[in-house]
Design an enzyme around this catalytic site. Structure first.
Site, mmCIF file in Angstrom:
data_model
loop_
_atom_site.group_PDB
_atom_site.id
_atom_site.type_symbol
_atom_site.label_atom_id
_atom_site.label_comp_id
_atom_site.label_asym_id
_atom_site.label_seq_id
_atom_site.Cartn_x
_atom_site.Cartn_y
_atom_site.Cartn_z
ATOM 1 N N ASP A 86 -19.746 21.671 -27.878
ATOM 2 C CA ASP A 86 -19.596 22.339 -29.162
ATOM 3 C C ASP A 86 -20.628 21.706 -30.102
ATOM 4 O O ASP A 86 -20.937 20.518 -29.962
ATOM 5 C CB ASP A 86 -18.181 22.130 -29.679
ATOM 6 C CG ASP A 86 -17.999 22.682 -31.078
ATOM 7 O OD1 ASP A 86 -18.342 23.851 -31.286
ATOM 8 O OD2 ASP A 86 -17.533 21.930 -31.953
ATOM 9 N N CYS A 115 4.049 1.598 2.158
ATOM 10 C CA CYS A 115 5.245 0.928 1.655
ATOM 11 C C CYS A 115 5.948 1.828 0.643
ATOM 12 O O CYS A 115 7.182 1.915 0.615
ATOM 13 C CB CYS A 115 4.883 -0.393 0.993
ATOM 14 S SG CYS A 115 4.008 -1.541 2.072
ATOM 15 N N CYS A 146 0.843 -1.184 0.000
ATOM 16 C CA CYS A 146 0.000 0.000 0.000
ATOM 17 C C CYS A 146 0.883 1.241 0.000
ATOM 18 O O CYS A 146 2.107 1.142 -0.083
ATOM 19 C CB CYS A 146 -0.982 0.010 1.174
ATOM 20 S SG CYS A 146 -0.213 0.351 2.755
#
Length: 754
Positions: free
Chosen positions: A451, A76, A73
């Protein structure tokens, strides 16, 4: 890849989009880490100009990217980051946990081997993606050690049940602790050396403490459960990382090149721009290019996400990684293999997966407060009651349980795993999302602006109505198409398309009238076709067509009149055709929770109103480019989160002003790939709806993961001081939650309905 956010969304940024404050540890956005490098192996690139730059890093510095394996995780990753940062000659080290890579800026004297050694000393592995085959996860050292530890624990458990000598039971448990805990203890020692208290430190302390008070079975179970949970998390995360690596490997390593009429097989990296590449049936393309010989169908799914093969003939663009169909073709390379659209997508996806989402930044701040507070409470629990006469073993055991609960693993991993899988899932569908912050922002969109031309409409006129003033509509269409057959004007093409396969009469003495229309003779009679101005200049009365012209103009269509010297014969109403996928895409967006849909266009009021009314959306017409930007900012202020959809080139200022800018049809378009927050590789509005739905699902999962993690942590923190939580139950709750949030996040990547 530059992240563009308005100050209203990123208060810590300057108006030009640059960071307004120093980045925190672990940030891998462009504001924190240098661009370049693929993060998929070991890469060395210049990091600073020769003059040393403004950082004062010296006359020569390099940047190295190393792939780190085995991180459980973010804590670490922080340990690796600190250890590498302490290496003499390293200026800056950034570890991207989600992508599993280390970016280091350092002196030239620092070698790749030195960086790799620091990573290994920290208890983690170094990966190589150039390997032909990666070792299956279940045969990796981590998996084997975990399996051996579990087996030894079962031996110890069986010894106790069968009444074996105490030494045999304790010996089996001790062996399970040593074997399974080896990677944990090494990582913990490395974290302590860098003055960082991560989950490995907490779990090591709990296991050693439990063994110290004679709870060998629970100490072994702590190690086995923790090692198993970590292994499963690594496996799950690595699967998503592997998808990006697989994308990189789609392009072949060797290609057949035609040089001076001779076909030679060469490495793909040696193909130069402009060279001819021969692609046989069933082969994958190694480079981007333009087809110059042959006709075939090409599967472009890796790039555009389109599952149906696309027909290609001379002049069409093709992309690296695409699978050629039944026809042999010759392609002229427009980019080198390393600069192909496929390679750039893979690099951008991996970098995006490592960028921190706002929710992750919140979790990081929370964990920095939560962990030391709970650790302090655990220390107090182990010392204060015994000082007051309570049993030391009882309270020390409770403190160990609380220490395990202090590990924020499930909380820290709850967001990045969802970001990784969400961005990975999007890339598989031909949607490139530029980071966790963009993923979250897209999930909170309240409004979208579009657009008109080329986005909501086809960008080409079609005949919407034919009002015959004499004779039939079919006769009018055939006569008009005959006159327009030699014209190159877009309106002429629309009328020709309306005629279809009908046989057209011959036209004599044809002549175009610049800016007005055309004229010619059919069967000896002279006809005119064009704008009302053409007839006015010829002195031909349009009284007979007033009613028809009024209908056409009220509908917002462009009038084209067919007539002769005596007057008008028919009036055509032409308009920009609405795309076939527009209605379905807008319905999906509304069902996904986008409250307001607005069209922005430079067209006049009538045609803009026609398109908007047909689609049932709002509109603003006759806008200059700077007025589009202002309209975007107004809606952003009003709604808080508003996106803009355009082509990524002409609409770049408006895309930049929005919370999230969506660029349509970005495949092969460098500007769109670089400037958009979300690049839709295929010119398909359904991809837009898919991107919004995926982002909303990701945001929902992130909230679920954070809520569950905090809830379970809170419950066990309250129960532990009362002796209601055992060590194995604390580990099971912690790792079970971690695995749960990981699997929940991976639902996005697996493509299940969420």
């Amino acid at each position: 890849m530059k992240k563009r956010q308005l100050p209203v969304f990123q208060p810590d940024q300057n108006p030009d989009g640059t960071p307004g404050q120093a980045p925190g540890p672990g940030c891998t956005d462009d504001c924190c880490a240098p661009s370049g490098g693929n993060g998929l192996g070991v890469v060395k690139t210049p990091a600073r100009p020769a003059d040393g730059g403004e950082d004062g890093y010296g006359d020569a510095a390099e940047r190295t990217v190393v792939r780190v394996e085995g991180m459980d995780c973010a804590s670490c990753a922080a340990t690796v980051e600190k250890r590498v940062g302490q290496l003499p000659g390293v200026y800056r080290a950034t570890v991207n946990f989600a992508a599993g890579r280390l970016d280091a800026e350092h002196e030239v004297s620092v070698t790749v081997e030195q960086l790799e050694k620091v990573v290994r000393d920290a208890g983690y592995g170094v990966g190589r993606t150039e390997e032909a085959e990666r070792t299956p996860f279940w045969r990796t050292p981590r998996a084997l050690l975990t399996a051996a530890s579990a087996l030894l624990f079962l031996v110890g458990l069986a010894s106790g049940l069968l009444g074996a000598p105490e030494v045999a039971r304790v010996g089996a448990y001790a062996a399970a602790i040593v074997v399974g805990g080896l990677p944990i203890f090494r990582a913990a020692l490395s974290a302590l050396k860098s003055r960082h208290m991560d989950m490995n430190v907490l779990m090591s302390a709990a296991a050693i403490g439990a063994a110290g008070i004679g709870a060998w079975g629970e100490a072994a179970l702590v190690v086995v459960l923790f090692a198993t949970g970590n292994a499963l998390q690594v496996f799950a995360i690595d699967r998503t990382r592997g998808a990006v690596r697989a994308l990189m490997r789609l392009a072949p390593d060797e290609v057949l090149v035609r040089r001076d009429g001779v076909e030679t097989t060469v490495p793909a990296d040696e193909v130069g721009v402009g060279e001819l590449v021969v692609v046989r049936p069933g082969e994958r393309l190694a480079v981007d290019g333009v087809l110059v010989e042959g006709h075939t169908t090409v599967d472009e799914a890796p790039v555009t996400g389109e599952s149906i093969p696309v027909e290609k003939s001379a002049g069409d663009s093709v992309f690296s990684g695409s699978l050629n169909g039944p026809g042999g073709i010759v392609v002229r390379a427009t980019k080198g293999a390393k600069d192909s659209t496929l390679q750039r997508i893979a690099r951008m996806v991996e970098e995006a997966q490592g960028s921190k989402a706002p929710a992750e930044q919140f979790v990081d701040r929370f964990s920095r407060v939560y962990t030391p507070v709970v650790v302090a409470v655990a220390v107090a629990l182990a010392t204060i009651p015994p000082l007051l006469g309570a049993d030391f073993g009882t309270w020390f055991y409770r403190a160990l349980a609380l220490l395990i609960i202090a590990c924020p693993c499930s909380l820290v991993i709850s967001t990045p795993v969802t970001v990784v899988s969400g961005i990975g899932a999007a890339s598989r569908r031909g949607i490139l999302i530029k980071g966790g912050a963009v993923l979250e922002a897209a999930g909170r969109l309240k409004a979208l602006l579009f657009d008109k031309t080329g986005t909501l409409t086809e960008g080409r006129p079609v005949v919407e109505r034919v009002l015959a003033l004499g004779g039939t509509e079919e006769e009018a269409v055939v006569l008009a198409a005959a006159l327009e057959r030699r014209s190159e004007h877009p309106l002429a093409h629309a009328i020709l398309s309306a005629a279809g396969e009908r046989k057209l009469p011959e036209v004599a003495n044809f002549r175009t009238v610049a800016g007005r229309g055309a004229e010619g003779e059919v069967e000896g009679r002279r006809y005119l076709i064009g704008s009302p101005r053409l007839f006015a200049e010829r002195g031909i009365s349009l009284d007979a067509a007033r009613s028809a012209l009024r209908k056409v103009e009220e509908a917002g269509e462009t009038p084209v009149i067919l007539g002769d010297g005596r007057g008008p014969i028919a009036v055509f109403g032409l308009a920009d055709a609405i795309r076939s996928d527009t209605h379905a895409a807008l319905r999906t967006l509304r069902s996904a929770g986008v409250e307001e849909l607005v069209m922005l266009t430079g067209d006049s009021e009538a045609p803009a109103r026609r398109v908007a009314d047909t689609l049932g959306i709002g509109y603003r017409a006759q806008l200059l480019p700077e007025q589009k930007v202002e309209a975007v900012r107004e809606l952003v202020t009003k709604k808080g989160n508003a996106g803009m959809v355009g082509d990524g080139i002409n609409d770049a200022p408006a895309l930049a002003a929005a919370s999230v800018g969506f660029a349509m049809g970005a495949a092969g378009t460098d500007v769109a790939l670089e400037t958009a927050d979300v690049a839709l590789m295929q010119d398909d509005l359904r991809k837009l709806a898919a991107a919004v739905r995926l982002s909303r699902a990701a945001e929902r999962i992130i909230k679920q993961n954070i809520f569950v993690s905090i809830l379970i942590k809170g419950v066990f923190v309250l129960l532990a001081p009362f002796g209601l939580v055992t060590l194995w139950l604390a580990v099971l709750a912690d790792m079970g939650t971690s695995i749960g949030v990981t699997l929940n996040g991976l639902r996005l990547f697996r493509g299940r309905r969420v």
